[in-house]
Design an enzyme around this catalytic site. Structure first.
Site, PDB file in Angstrom:
ATOM      1  N   LYS A  13       0.808  -1.223   0.000  1.00  0.00           N
ATOM      2  CA  LYS A  13       0.000   0.000   0.000  1.00  0.00           C
ATOM      3  C   LYS A  13       0.846   1.281   0.000  1.00  0.00           C
ATOM      4  O   LYS A  13       0.589   2.186  -0.785  1.00  0.00           O
ATOM      5  CB  LYS A  13      -0.894  -0.042   1.248  1.00  0.00           C
ATOM      6  CG  LYS A  13      -1.905   1.048   1.383  1.00  0.00           C
ATOM      7  CD  LYS A  13      -2.943   0.652   2.424  1.00  0.00           C
ATOM      8  CE  LYS A  13      -2.338   0.361   3.789  1.00  0.00           C
ATOM      9  NZ  LYS A  13      -1.934   1.577   4.510  1.00  0.00           N
ATOM     10  N   ARG A  88      -8.646   4.891   9.754  1.00  0.00           N
ATOM     11  CA  ARG A  88      -8.505   3.529  10.272  1.00  0.00           C
ATOM     12  C   ARG A  88      -9.661   3.184  11.202  1.00  0.00           C
ATOM     13  O   ARG A  88      -9.717   2.069  11.709  1.00  0.00           O
ATOM     14  CB  ARG A  88      -7.205   3.403  11.054  1.00  0.00           C
ATOM     15  CG  ARG A  88      -6.050   2.768  10.280  1.00  0.00           C
ATOM     16  CD  ARG A  88      -4.813   2.999  11.104  1.00  0.00           C
ATOM     17  NE  ARG A  88      -3.726   2.099  10.921  1.00  0.00           N
ATOM     18  CZ  ARG A  88      -2.592   2.403  10.297  1.00  0.00           C
ATOM     19  NH1 ARG A  88      -2.466   3.562   9.699  1.00  0.00           N
ATOM     20  NH2 ARG A  88      -1.595   1.557  10.268  1.00  0.00           N
ATOM     21  N   ARG A 127      11.089 -12.472   6.172  1.00  0.00           N
ATOM     22  CA  ARG A 127      12.342 -11.742   6.350  1.00  0.00           C
ATOM     23  C   ARG A 127      13.208 -12.381   7.452  1.00  0.00           C
ATOM     24  O   ARG A 127      12.762 -12.579   8.571  1.00  0.00           O
ATOM     25  CB  ARG A 127      12.041 -10.292   6.699  1.00  0.00           C
ATOM     26  CG  ARG A 127      13.295  -9.436   6.743  1.00  0.00           C
ATOM     27  CD  ARG A 127      12.950  -7.988   6.755  1.00  0.00           C
ATOM     28  NE  ARG A 127      12.016  -7.690   7.830  1.00  0.00           N
ATOM     29  CZ  ARG A 127      11.707  -6.463   8.208  1.00  0.00           C
ATOM     30  NH1 ARG A 127      12.266  -5.435   7.593  1.00  0.00           N
ATOM     31  NH2 ARG A 127      10.849  -6.248   9.178  1.00  0.00           N
ATOM     32  N   ARG A 160      13.398 -11.370  13.315  1.00  0.00           N
ATOM     33  CA  ARG A 160      12.970 -10.358  14.295  1.00  0.00           C
ATOM     34  C   ARG A 160      11.623 -10.750  14.886  1.00  0.00           C
ATOM     35  O   ARG A 160      10.798 -11.350  14.197  1.00  0.00           O
ATOM     36  CB  ARG A 160      12.805  -9.003  13.592  1.00  0.00           C
ATOM     37  CG  ARG A 160      14.088  -8.271  13.356  1.00  0.00           C
ATOM     38  CD  ARG A 160      13.868  -7.017  12.572  1.00  0.00           C
ATOM     39  NE  ARG A 160      12.515  -6.469  12.730  1.00  0.00           N
ATOM     40  CZ  ARG A 160      12.114  -5.316  12.209  1.00  0.00           C
ATOM     41  NH1 ARG A 160      12.957  -4.592  11.511  1.00  0.00           N
ATOM     42  NH2 ARG A 160      10.897  -4.885  12.381  1.00  0.00           N
ATOM     43  N   ARG A 171      -1.121  -9.112  14.170  1.00  0.00           N
ATOM     44  CA  ARG A 171      -1.172  -7.821  13.483  1.00  0.00           C
ATOM     45  C   ARG A 171      -2.204  -7.856  12.346  1.00  0.00           C
ATOM     46  O   ARG A 171      -2.980  -6.926  12.164  1.00  0.00           O
ATOM     47  CB  ARG A 171       0.228  -7.521  12.944  1.00  0.00           C
ATOM     48  CG  ARG A 171       0.399  -6.125  12.423  1.00  0.00           C
ATOM     49  CD  ARG A 171       1.884  -5.847  12.269  1.00  0.00           C
ATOM     50  NE  ARG A 171       2.121  -4.972  11.145  1.00  0.00           N
ATOM     51  CZ  ARG A 171       3.046  -5.178  10.219  1.00  0.00           C
ATOM     52  NH1 ARG A 171       3.829  -6.238  10.284  1.00  0.00           N
ATOM     53  NH2 ARG A 171       3.198  -4.327   9.244  1.00  0.00           N
TER      54      ARG A 171
HETATM   55  P1  AMP Z   1       1.584   2.871   9.463  1.00  0.00           P
HETATM   56  O1  AMP Z   1       2.923   3.304   8.982  1.00  0.00           O
HETATM   57  O2  AMP Z   1       0.452   3.381   8.630  1.00  0.00           O
HETATM   58  O3  AMP Z   1       1.501   1.375   9.686  1.00  0.00           O
HETATM   59  O4  AMP Z   1       1.369   3.537  10.912  1.00  0.00           O
HETATM   60  C1  AMP Z   1       2.270   3.316  11.974  1.00  0.00           C
HETATM   61  C2  AMP Z   1       1.561   3.548  13.311  1.00  0.00           C
HETATM   62  O5  AMP Z   1       1.068   4.887  13.395  1.00  0.00           O
HETATM   63  C3  AMP Z   1       0.328   2.680  13.534  1.00  0.00           C
HETATM   64  O6  AMP Z   1       0.675   1.418  14.051  1.00  0.00           O
HETATM   65  C4  AMP Z   1      -0.450   3.509  14.539  1.00  0.00           C
HETATM   66  O7  AMP Z   1       0.102   3.381  15.839  1.00  0.00           O
HETATM   67  C5  AMP Z   1      -0.191   4.924  14.061  1.00  0.00           C
HETATM   68  N1  AMP Z   1      -1.218   5.347  13.083  1.00  0.00           N
HETATM   69  C6  AMP Z   1      -1.028   5.666  11.770  1.00  0.00           C
HETATM   70  N2  AMP Z   1      -2.167   6.044  11.186  1.00  0.00           N
HETATM   71  C7  AMP Z   1      -3.127   5.968  12.144  1.00  0.00           C
HETATM   72  C8  AMP Z   1      -4.537   6.224  12.167  1.00  0.00           C
HETATM   73  N3  AMP Z   1      -5.198   6.601  11.059  1.00  0.00           N
HETATM   74  N4  AMP Z   1      -5.190   6.057  13.345  1.00  0.00           N
HETATM   75  C9  AMP Z   1      -4.542   5.675  14.459  1.00  0.00           C
HETATM   76  N5  AMP Z   1      -3.226   5.402  14.501  1.00  0.00           N
HETATM   77  C10 AMP Z   1      -2.513   5.551  13.372  1.00  0.00           C
END
Ligand code: AMP
Length: 222
Positions: A13, A88, A127, A160, A171
């Site tokens: 994505k 989200r 990985r 890891r 996850r």
């Molecule tokens: P990502 O790189 O999109 O996987 O985001 C990394 C982390 O940022 C996630 O695991 C959340 O802790 C936080 N995060 C990013 N976008 C959101 C969102 N729309 N709502 C809540 N937490 C977010």
């Protein structure tokens, strides 16, 4: 054009969001990137977000929605949006709809990249790295010559904690819950487009572009 890219971890994505934003001439907005930048800069927002990110939990809606709405209200967002990692939650989606309606705009399309579960698990658990020399391998794309052994130094490879099957499955499970809820939300609005996420990166980009060409208000540069 204002777009949302939806998909489980491992579907590619982030990469596609960047590519597509560039192709179509949209502002790429990743809330994950924004939180990571804020955490690296040590701002109050960053410190707050880091607690949740470290646990793999969602940052609370009050914080996330405020940050995103502030970002998309800036002048450079007028070219259009490619949202990546937001919304989200349903309250986030609703707040976004309200804010865009207030600007006289709306989300035009939600592109939902889909990859079979088994492939996602293989991608996310594939990985392995060498604890001695740091070489990185991937069982699907760059396997070592001998299973479990570093090509460069012969040490036993390790995985890891984040990439181990139990963590990966947990996850995926958490992400599936909100991804499906959002797919339903935008499906009801008639904005959801399912995109096949198997195959080459170029192939997926081409399918995303095809889907965009069918979006009624699409005004593409490329
Ligand atoms: P990502 O790189 O999109 O996987 O985001 C990394 C982390 O940022 C996630 O695991 C959340 O802790 C936080 N995060 C990013 N976008 C959101 C969102 N729309 N709502 C809540 N937490 C977010």
């Amino acid at each position: 054009m204002r777009l949302i890219l939806l998909g489980l971890p491992g579907v590619g994505k982030g990469t596609q969001a960047k590519l597509l934003a560039e192709r179509v001439g949209l502002l790429h907005v990743s809330t994950g990137d924004m939180f990571r930048e804020a955490a690296a800069a040590g701002t109050a927002l960053g410190k707050q977000a880091q607690e949740y990110m470290a646990k793999g939990a969602l940052v609370p809606d009050e914080v996330t929605i405020g940050m995103l709405l502030e970002r998309i209200a800036k002048p450079d967002a007028a070219v259009g949006l490619m949202l990546d990692g937001f919304p989200r939650t349903i309250p986030q989606a609703e707040a976004l709809d309200r804010a865009l309606a207030g600007q006289g705009t709306q989300i035009d399309a939600v592109l939902y990249i889909q990859v079979p579960e088994a492939e996602l698990v293989a991608r996310l658990t594939g990985r392995w790295s060498c604890p001695i020399c740091g070489a990185i391998y991937h069982m699907l794309t760059k396997p070592p010559k001998a299973a479990g052994v570093c090509d460069a130094c012969g040490a036993a490879l390790s995985q890891r904690a984040d990439d181990q099957p139990a963590t990966v499955n947990a996850r995926l499970e958490t992400n599936r819950a909100w991804t499906e809820a959002l797919a339903e939300f935008y499906g009801k609005q008639g904005k959801l487009h399912a995109i096949e996420g198997m195959g080459s990166m170029e192939g997926i980009t081409a399918r995303l572009m095809d889907a965009l060409a069918r979006v009624p208000s699409a005004t593409q540069k490329a």
